[in-house]
Write a protein that holds these residues in place. Structure first.
Motif, PDB file in Angstrom:
ATOM      1  N   PRO A  45     -51.241 -39.449 -12.914  1.00 28.40           N
ATOM      2  CA  PRO A  45     -51.869 -40.590 -13.591  1.00 28.40           C
ATOM      3  C   PRO A  45     -51.882 -40.382 -15.107  1.00 28.40           C
ATOM      4  N   GLU A  46     -51.717 -41.473 -15.841  1.00 29.31           N
ATOM      5  CA  GLU A  46     -51.791 -41.381 -17.304  1.00 29.31           C
ATOM      6  C   GLU A  46     -53.234 -41.313 -17.776  1.00 29.31           C
ATOM      7  N   ARG A  47     -54.123 -41.957 -17.007  1.00 31.03           N
ATOM      8  CA  ARG A  47     -55.542 -41.962 -17.357  1.00 31.03           C
ATOM      9  C   ARG A  47     -56.372 -41.591 -16.136  1.00 31.03           C
ATOM     10  N   GLU A  48     -57.508 -41.015 -16.374  1.00 32.35           N
ATOM     11  CA  GLU A  48     -58.414 -40.657 -15.283  1.00 32.35           C
ATOM     12  C   GLU A  48     -58.783 -41.912 -14.499  1.00 32.35           C
ATOM     13  N   GLU A  50     -56.773 -43.479 -12.448  1.00 31.97           N
ATOM     14  CA  GLU A  50     -55.558 -44.160 -12.003  1.00 31.97           C
ATOM     15  C   GLU A  50     -54.899 -43.351 -10.885  1.00 31.97           C
ATOM     16  N   TYR A  52     -51.543 -41.735  -8.766  1.00 29.80           N
ATOM     17  CA  TYR A  52     -50.234 -41.163  -9.032  1.00 29.80           C
ATOM     18  C   TYR A  52     -49.185 -42.267  -8.883  1.00 29.80           C
TER      19      TYR A  52
END
Length: 75
Positions: A45-48, A50, A52
């Motif tokens: 994930p790019e942000r917590e 989110e 995979y």
């Protein structure tokens, strides 16, 4: 000569065969409602919060698939 091989197919194949990446997995799935398996790339994930990101690269052959050459002759 005609080909269905696109640039992204070549890139995926080269990534799989190069040994440079470790983010590939065998993924149990369904293809058009039929049981299948896929080779996928997994990105974190790019942000917590989110999920995979799972990107299919290649899928397994299913019983309903018919592979032909460009003239329609069964392979």
């Amino acid at each position: 000569m005609s080909t269905n091989i696109r640039t992204e197919h070549v890139s995926a194949f080269e990534a799989l065969t190069s040994g440079q990446f470790e983010n590939f997995a065998l993924f149990s799935c369904f293809l058009n409602g039929e049981p299948a398996a896929a080779i996928v790339a997994i990105a974190p994930p790019e942000r917590e919060g989110e999920d995979y990101q799972v990107t299919p690269l290649f899928v397994s052959v299913t019983d309903a698939m018919v592979m032909t050459d460009h003239e329609g002759t069964a392979a």
